[in-house]
Scaffold this active site. Structure first.
Site, PDB file in Angstrom:
ATOM      1  CB  SER A 229      -8.324   0.800   5.915  1.00  0.00           C
ATOM      2  OG  SER A 229      -8.965   2.059   5.867  1.00  0.00           O
TER       3      SER A 229
ATOM      4  CE  LYS B 128      -3.895   1.999   2.646  1.00  0.00           C
ATOM      5  NZ  LYS B 128      -4.724   1.843   3.874  1.00  0.00           N
TER       6      LYS B 128
ATOM      7  CB  SER C 137      -8.059   3.725   2.900  1.00  0.00           C
ATOM      8  OG  SER C 137      -7.221   3.091   3.859  1.00  0.00           O
TER       9      SER C 137
END
Ligand code: MG
Ligand code: ZN
Lengths: 491, 473, 97
Positions: A182, A83, A158
């Site tokens: 997330s 990420k 996210s």
């Protein structure tokens, strides 16, 4: 030289075994991963950047080491996506934000260091909501990521990029971060497995902070076996993170571990309240029935403060974020906006106004508000007290049961743009996942079926602090009995 | 009684004597090329986390013990949020509602004390230099370990403020917490002062003074500010709440900024740093291991060594001078004589040479040996001074110095009696004068004896022998 | 209530170094005020005698020995600086007041 095998292995565990044993080359595994990214990512948009050269270089070095007789680590040759809120030396990190434009890190996050020393090959960085603030991966300066099961829909967020990359089988493992769901929520929406460990179980050093008392480094994989493998590599104390826990790291899926016979699974009424999509509820109840068949006992229980989790979470998370994001000031790194000379305040304001997206600005304002003199008792401290009550709900529950089960997300993936104009509706996506972050306990999401529209549904399991083993064992038992986790999107 | 009353409160930042920063492992010493003592942590890069330096915590707690404060059992750190170019994270990690130390006091040297509000631990900011083309930010100092000592507003004269600072510095030096060198920025002081009509219950409007680079400057700036505020009030004016910058050259202060109402630091517990519990047993351990502090030493000098207050205060000003004196006094067994030598000759020599006592040419034991020679009469007081001057220049022992300089005093009673008898025999006139009752004649005979021995006769012994021989029938 | 908060949010924007008084931020302010309104439900929770949790769990604080490590080389410190001069970060002239 080892001969090239006909078929390359699929899971991280199989790849690592094959590469370690010389039955597969890390370079070949990587090429297949890169080819898949090249073929599919134009539509999915999971990656912000693919490290073609660096990854090839690492894979070749690993193969050379193996040829030279070196023992390889437990993730030997496994392609991993990261990420875009973890820093890596000499690589960019953007957190999906224009404010970090051009930023190249001089150091590497502890979690990434651990992956690399275990033999993982870092293939690139994945898209996310700006500074991890969002549940749809639409709030990114790089544009949205698309759900591999339906490209018109959001992948969740996210950590949507990492979830989509695993779902599309571009990589078998990806790193995300879970502050309020997330990782678990996009795992559910993309039909993959995601684990949020106990707060402090994995070092946060090098993970760009959103809300420090809630942030956890959290992996994605296709199944519990790979999650267990990855957690074993990532977990452990780090002298650079004062909140990392110094506790032994077990073999999470030891061969001699018992099944789930006699395991008590709590089913809190509050998690099955109004607002839960009927199809999602149906799939969740079916999953619970499967666990019951496998020997678990379901126990109805009450967690009365669950409905306060959203305001509590948002007040605490935004308060911490308003402070964590003060460092983006255009002085030491990132993008500095044009501004009139000799006006420092205008430099700050222009830089932050242009650099941060609307959602981030909204949350900074909200967070600054709850910390203001005269308001801090009524808002921030009040939220902290309710956090204590939520923690007590968990303590009470775990005095009766071993695990708590619920749906991961109140609905399946929604359409791109659908909730973009309604922040509160967007925040309600986190209603089932934020409590675990507030209490610091581990939770995971595994695929447990599909809606009529063929959209994945996730089952959430939450465990006691540091008891990831029970979570992973239960997930593994469920996945042995089902094959939802094997269903690939048609792309 | 004067018409106005002054109230002063001091805030002192002291840099702890540690090797690395408070929350980061990079080394810190003042000076150095800009931005060469910075790690990813103080640079405030995305993803970095603070970890507390255990030695800094220990020194802070020791400071709390030395200043007689209450060490709190649970402490945590808070974030103080504000924007400034030399504050990389946009917040300073400090302590707000749970400082490690509450209360405490600083002696003013005359039995009175200045009370402390609290002492807390915090990180320093970097340095900003203002140039015409913009401001330059150097982060070397960012993250350095500080304690902030917050005094209560209970001082009433600028002289008391001076005494407070002098004593505070002494205690922190003695306790090994900081060198407190103001020139190196290891100690920084801001002063708050307000003036109100005597007898009025409420304090006057507070003015903060900054840019105070020595204790004398603090005193002068406070004297100036007391005069300014008193004059304003006497003329019917009002005091503005503001921060003023002291200008030492002009001997006056000027407004830096008026107090903004918008200052809102939005304090909250730093979630990156779990609370620390301070074990009482550890605090007791530190208390027991605490070096002797100035107050206790002062007591001991006054009572055990029977030194006058004046001597005591001069000797205690520098811990190393006090150590030197004690070694010397113990070795020569005459504290008062040792004190006289240290206070006058030793301190004068250091001043002339611009030296610290630790660099001094004459070891304390050697000075003691010289004083011993004076006590037992081997050399006279004047001769001792010559020996001292010689020792300043030469690394030589006392005995050989006395020999080389030919300063050995004649103190052998048999030898002296023989010499004195010779003088009496050779000078009948003064002898007759003395016996006729002229006391002055004795001085003449004494002088003749000294002359005959080139000054090496022991004067008190000469006098005694003369009296005995002349008085005998 | 929401009206007052919108005005306060303009002050907040100043504190947080975000733009105020533009049309876009007016919407942001309204949205923030709306969120606060819905989060105000917390005020009704009885928290008498409840200790606040600033941390998710009790974590034993770990401290660091006072051992300096090598700092970053100056060029690495300044590597990402938008503007620099003489080994320092360059910012618009700070005017006190
Ligand atoms: Mg202060
Ligand atoms: Zn301070």
């Amino acid at each position: 030289m080892s001969q090239r095998p006909q078929a390359l292995p699929e899971s991280a565990d199989e790849i690592a075994r094959a590469v370690s044993a010389g039955q597969a080359l890390a370079a070949d595994v990587l090429e297949r991963s890169l080819q898949r990214i090249a073929a599919l990512d134009g539509r999915v948009k999971a990656f912000v950047e693919v490290f073609h050269d660096a990854a090839r270089h690492s894979a070749q070095a690993l193969d050379a080491a193996r040829a030279g007789g070196a023992e390889l680590g437990p993730l030997a040759g496994v392609p991993v996506a990261i990420k875009d809120n973890f820093v890596m030396r000499d690589q960019r990190t953007s957190c999906g934000s224009a404010i970090l434009e051009g930023f190249v890190s001089p150091y590497t996050a502890s979690a990434v260091e651990r992956l690399v020393s275990a033999g993982a090959i870092i293939v690139g960085r994945t898209n996310m909501d700006e500074f991890a603030m969002g549940s749809s991966t639409e709030h990114s300066c790089h544009g949205p990521t698309h759900n591999p099961f339906d490209l018109q829909r959001i992948p969740g967020g996210s950590s949507g990029g990492s979830a989509a990359a695993v779902a599309a089988r571009m990589v078998p493992l990806a790193l995300g971060s879970d502050t309020g769901g997330s990782v678990r929520q996009p795992a559910a929406l993309c039909g993959v497995s995601g684990l949020k460990p106990t707060y402090g179980r994995i070092s946060r050093f090098g993970l760009v902070a959103f809300a420090s008392s809630l942030d956890t480094v959290s992996p994605f994989a296709c199944d519990a076996t790979d999650l267990a493998l990855c957690l074993r590599v990532l977990a452990g104390v780090d002298t650079r993170d004062a909140t990392s826990i110094n506790a032994p790291v077990p073999d999470y899926l030891a061969a001699d571990a018992p099944g789930i016979e006699g395991l008590r699974i709590g089913v809190p009424t509050e998690y099955f309240a109004d607002g839960l999509d009927p199809e999602v509820e149906a799939r969740t109840r079916e999953a619970l029935a499967i666990l019951e068949i496998q020997g678990a006992t379901l126990v109805e229980l009450a967690m009365p403060h669950t409905r306060f989790a959203i305001p509590t979470y948002y007040l605490i998370a935004t308060a911490e974020a308003s402070s964590n994001l003060a460092r983006y000031d255009g002085i030491r790194y990132g993008r500095r906006a044009e501004h009139p000379a000799d006006d420092l305040n205008e430099m700050y304001t222009a830089t932050r106004h242009e650099g941060f997206g609307a959602e981030v600005q909204r949350r900074i304002l909200l967070g600054s508000f709850c910390l203001r003199q005269g308001y801090v008792e009524e808002w921030y401290q009040k939220a902290q007290k309710v956090r204590t009550l939520i923690r007590r709900d968990f303590d009470a529950a775990f005095s009766q049961v071993d695990l708590i089960a619920s749906a991961t997300s109140p609905g399946a993936a929604f359409s791109l743009g659908e909730k973009l104009d309604d922040p509160l509706a967007m925040y309600m996506n986190d209603i089932l996942t934020t409590p675990a972050n507030l209490a610091g306990v581990p939770g995971l999401s595994i695929p447990c079926g599909f809606t009529d529209e063929d959209l994945p549904v996730g089952l959430q399991l939450m465990g006691q602090a540091l008891d990831e083993a029970t979570l992973l064992r239960t997930a593994a038992v469920f996945q042995e009995a089902t094959d939802y986790h094997r269903r690939e999107p048609v792309l | 009684m004067s018409e106005f009353e002054i109230t002063i409160g001091l805030e002192v930042h002291v840099q702890l004597e540690v090797r690395s920063k408070l929350f980061a492992p990079s080394p810190y010493a003042s000076g150095g090329e800009p931005n060469t003592r910075v790690s990813v942590v103080e640079l405030g890069l995305p993803g970095v986390l603070p970890v507390v330096n255990e030695r800094a915590l220990e020194l802070a707690v020791r400071a709390g013990i030395a200043l007689e404060g209450q060490i709190n059992q649970r402490i945590h750190f808070d974030r103080k949020n504000y924007f400034y170019p030399d504050l990389p994270k946009g917040y300073q990690i400090s302590q707000y509602d749970e400082p490690f130390c509450t209360g405490g006091r600083v002696p003013l040297g005359d039995g009175r004390y200045g009370q402390l509000e609290r002492i807390h631990l915090e990180e320093d900011a970097g340095k900003t230099t203002h140039t015409s083309g913009g401001s330059l930010v150097d982060l070397n100092r960012a993250g350095a370990a500080l304690i902030e000592i917050v005094g209560q507003p209970d001082l009433h004269t600028p002289a008391d403020a001076y005494a407070f600072l002098t004593q505070l510095k002494q205690i922190l030096q003695y306790a090994g917490i900081s060198e407190c060198d103001m020139e190196k920025g290891l100690l920084r002081c801001d002063a708050n002062i307000s003036v109100q009509r005597t007898g009025e219950a409420e304090l006057g409007t507070k003015v903060e003074i900054k840019n105070l680079n020595s204790f004398k400057m603090v005193q002068r700036a406070l004297e100036y500010e007391a005069r300014r505020q008193t004059a304003t009030l006497a003329n019917g004016g009002a005091i503005q709440q503001e921060t003023r910058l002291w200008n030492e050259e002009k001997g006056e202060s000027a407004t830096m900024r008026s107090k903004e109402s918008a200052d809102d630091y939005r304090y909250f517990p730093d979630p990156d740093l779990p609370p620390i519990s301070i074990q009482p047993a550890w605090v007791e351990e530190l208390r027991a291991a605490m070096p002797e502090l100035p107050a206790a030493r002062r007591e001991r000098f006054l009572h055990d060594y029977s030194l006058p207050e004046y001597d005591t205060d001069v000797l205690l000003q520098d811990r190393n001078v006090a150590d030197y004196f004690e070694t010397c006094a113990e070795a020569c067994q005459d504290p008062k004589l040792a004190s006289n030598w240290v206070m006058t000759e030793v301190l004068r020599a250091l001043k002339e040479r611009d030296q610290e006592i630790t660099q001094f040419q004459i070891p304390a034991t050697r000075l003691a040996e010289m004083i011993g020679a004076q006590i037992n009469g081997r050399i006279s007081r004047n001769a001792a001074k010559q020996v001292f001057e010689h020792l300043l220049e030469h690394d030589q022992d006392v005995t050989s110095t006395i020999e080389v300089l030919g300063l050995a005093q004649i103190s052998d009673p048999v030898e002296l009696e023989r010499i004195v008898q010779g003088i009496i025999d050779a000078n009948p006139q003064p002898v007759a004068d003395f016996q006729a009752g002229k006391q002055k004649a004795l001085h003449a005979l004494q002088g003749l004896t000294m002359k005959a021995t080139k000054g090496q006769a022991n004067p008190p012994m000469v006098q005694e022998i003369l009296r005995r021989l002349l008085d005998s029938p | 209530m929401a009206e007052i908060e919108i005005r306060e949010l303009a002050e907040l924007a100043k504190l947080a170094r975000l733009r105020q008084a533009t049309s876009g931020s007016k919407r942001t302010s309204e949205e923030v005020a709306g969120l606060l309104k819905s989060f105000a439900m917390l005020q009704d929770v009885n928290t008498e005698g409840v200790e606040p949790s600033a941390y998710p769990m009790t974590i034993a604080a770990r401290l660091r020995p006072d051992e300096p490590t090598k700092p970053l080389p100056q060029d690495q410190v300044l590597r990402n600086a938008p503007r620099q001069r003489a080994g320092c970060f360059l910012v618009p002239r700070v005017i006190e007041g």
